[in-house]
Design an enzyme around this catalytic site. Structure first.
Site, PDB file in Angstrom:
ATOM      1  N   CYS A 164       0.043  10.818  -6.459  1.00 38.03           N
ATOM      2  CA  CYS A 164      -0.922  10.580  -5.388  1.00 38.03           C
ATOM      3  C   CYS A 164      -1.408  11.907  -4.809  1.00 38.03           C
ATOM      4  CB  CYS A 164      -0.290   9.734  -4.285  1.00 38.03           C
ATOM      5  SG  CYS A 164      -1.444   9.296  -2.962  1.00 38.03           S
ATOM      6  N   CYS A 184       0.782  12.302   2.901  1.00 35.26           N
ATOM      7  CA  CYS A 184       1.531  11.539   3.905  1.00 35.26           C
ATOM      8  C   CYS A 184       2.998  11.986   3.896  1.00 35.26           C
ATOM      9  CB  CYS A 184       1.426  10.049   3.630  1.00 35.26           C
ATOM     10  SG  CYS A 184      -0.274   9.438   3.495  1.00 35.26           S
ATOM     11  N   CYS A 241       6.040   9.766   2.465  1.00 41.05           N
ATOM     12  CA  CYS A 241       5.907   9.064   1.183  1.00 41.05           C
ATOM     13  C   CYS A 241       6.519   9.855   0.029  1.00 41.05           C
ATOM     14  CB  CYS A 241       4.440   8.779   0.899  1.00 41.05           C
ATOM     15  SG  CYS A 241       4.196   7.757  -0.578  1.00 41.05           S
ATOM     16  N   CYS A 301       2.503  -8.870  -4.319  1.00 41.97           N
ATOM     17  CA  CYS A 301       1.763  -7.732  -3.790  1.00 41.97           C
ATOM     18  C   CYS A 301       1.570  -6.703  -4.898  1.00 41.97           C
ATOM     19  CB  CYS A 301       2.514  -7.116  -2.624  1.00 41.97           C
ATOM     20  SG  CYS A 301       2.902  -8.303  -1.309  1.00 41.97           S
ATOM     21  N   CYS A 323      -1.756 -10.356  -2.936  1.00 43.41           N
ATOM     22  CA  CYS A 323      -2.176  -9.331  -1.988  1.00 43.41           C
ATOM     23  C   CYS A 323      -2.346  -8.032  -2.758  1.00 43.41           C
ATOM     24  CB  CYS A 323      -1.132  -9.163  -0.893  1.00 43.41           C
ATOM     25  SG  CYS A 323      -1.531  -7.899   0.340  1.00 43.41           S
ATOM     26  N   CYS A 356      -3.590  -7.634   6.000  1.00 42.02           N
ATOM     27  CA  CYS A 356      -2.161  -7.329   6.097  1.00 42.02           C
ATOM     28  C   CYS A 356      -2.052  -5.864   6.479  1.00 42.02           C
ATOM     29  CB  CYS A 356      -1.483  -7.601   4.755  1.00 42.02           C
ATOM     30  SG  CYS A 356       0.252  -7.101   4.672  1.00 42.02           S
ATOM     31  N   ARG A 374       7.093  -9.240   8.770  1.00 39.84           N
ATOM     32  CA  ARG A 374       7.907  -8.985   7.579  1.00 39.84           C
ATOM     33  C   ARG A 374       8.832  -7.799   7.817  1.00 39.84           C
ATOM     34  NH1 ARG A 374       4.044  -7.706   3.140  1.00 39.84           N
ATOM     35  NH2 ARG A 374       3.272  -9.704   3.882  1.00 39.84           N
TER      36      ARG A 374
END
Length: 363
Positions: A66, A70, A73, A110, A143, A203, A273
């Site tokens: 990626c 962040c 992460c 998901c 999702c 979500c 969740r």
């Protein structure tokens, strides 16, 4: 100010709106009132969701690699975490992974891919996967979580059969620049609005334990309330070695319960969740957290391992809950798998099974 948490629950049940002062009182509540807080939050959970637990299952379509920075992460730019790294799964591999979770009781799959956001070609790739998945499992919700969306991409996903789109706010607007510099908080809000505009169920949730203040946490929860997210995953920071937040352990099991209760009181009728990191932060209080949250991820996460899937399903049943969907069918979910050992309670366990490997997934 309310007299006790039971009074606060009654106020919410009568249509009240949680105030900042009440939110702070929840977060600052003493340990000897913790069970009272959970019992009050459980009244809201039972009113809107009965005794059901929604089981969700993650399929990591593309891991690592990626370009975003962040800090929380393991897949970030410059991460030294020794996670699985692979490009897009083949459609048949993705379908096989999803089917495993569905057989184990998941009513929502998901589909997640790392990266800032998808190209149009990526969206078409995922749309094709979803169409095939829906042909095989028409009853299952899908999702997608593909990052920041551009104009028209949410509509393409909707037309392919995607039911919901996940894009977490993660933290408050005022705190966002401290955890990411390669995109802005506004980009995340805009993506959730794109999803809503296309008719996808929004979500969006949080990562807690990153050093945010109580006020920043409340700001983030109230922002999710204002955004009207249908589903709110609460992740507890997994401080992977090799990331800027490695070694960050700021949460206790009791405080994790308070955070879940805060979200339940702020958003009483929304799917709540307990998500990544619940095993290592809630620890032995996970069953108690089910009295507040009505949803969880089964098995493993994107780059880390969760506790054995059978342990999750046993926890649901042992606490008098039923898996959403199983109660309507009148039959138990499949009970033939061995999800492996429980996840470590002291540090993230890197995922080495399931998507992107030759080993069976934890479900």
């Amino acid at each position: 100010m309310f007299n006790n948490f039971s009074d606060l629950a009654a106020k919410q049940l009568n249509g009240g709106t949680l105030t900042r002062g009440e939110a702070l009182a929840i977060l600052h509540s003493p340990d000897d009132e913790l069970l009272d807080l959970v019992a009050a939050a459980a009244r809201l959970r039972r009113r809107h969701f009965g005794n059901t637990v929604k089981v969700n299952y993650l399929v990591n379509l593309k891991s690592g690699l990626c370009p975003e920075d962040c800090t929380y992460c393991s897949q970030r730019l410059g991460s030294a975490a020794q996670i699985l790294k692979y490009t897009w799964l083949k459609p048949e591999e993705a379908a096989e992974q999803a089917a495993t979770g569905i057989r184990a009781g998941a009513s929502r799959v998901c589909l997640v891919a790392s990266g800032k956001g998808p190209t149009d070609r990526d969206v078409d790739r995922v749309a094709s996967m979803v169409e095939g998945l829906k042909d095989e499992h028409p009853q299952v919700e899908v999702c997608a979580c593909l990052g920041i969306l551009k104009d028209g991409q949410a509509d393409r996903l909707k037309s392919a059969g995607v039911d919901a789109y996940n894009h977490n706010l993660n933290t408050s607007e005022s705190n966002y620049a401290d955890i990411c510099t390669t995109h802005e908080y506004a980009d995340r809000v805009r993506t959730v609005e794109h999803a809503k505009g296309a008719g996808l169920s929004p979500c969006s949730g949080l990562i807690v334990g990153m050093g945010e203040t109580d006020d920043e946490l409340i700001d983030a929860v109230f922002a999710l309330r204002d955004l009207d997210a249908d589903s709110i995953p609460v992740n507890f920071l997994m401080p992977f070695d090799g990331t800027p937040l490695e070694g960050t352990w700021l949460l206790t099991p009791a405080h994790c319960l308070r955070i879940l209760a805060l979200v339940r009181f702020a958003c009483p009728d929304k799917e709540l969740r307990m998500a990544g990191g619940r095993e290592m932060h809630l620890r032995s209080l996970q069953p108690l957290a089910l009295q507040v949250a009505n949803s969880l991820f089964l098995g493993d996460y994107l780059t880390s391992e969760g506790q054995a899937a059978k342990a999750d399903l046993d926890m649901i049943a042992d606490n008098g809950f039923v898996v959403l969907g199983a109660e309507a069918a009148g039959t138990p979910v499949e009970d033939k798998y061995d999800g492996g050992p429980a996840a470590s309670a002291s540090e993230p366990t890197i995922r080495r099974r399931g998507a992107g490997t030759q080993l069976a997934p934890n479900a």
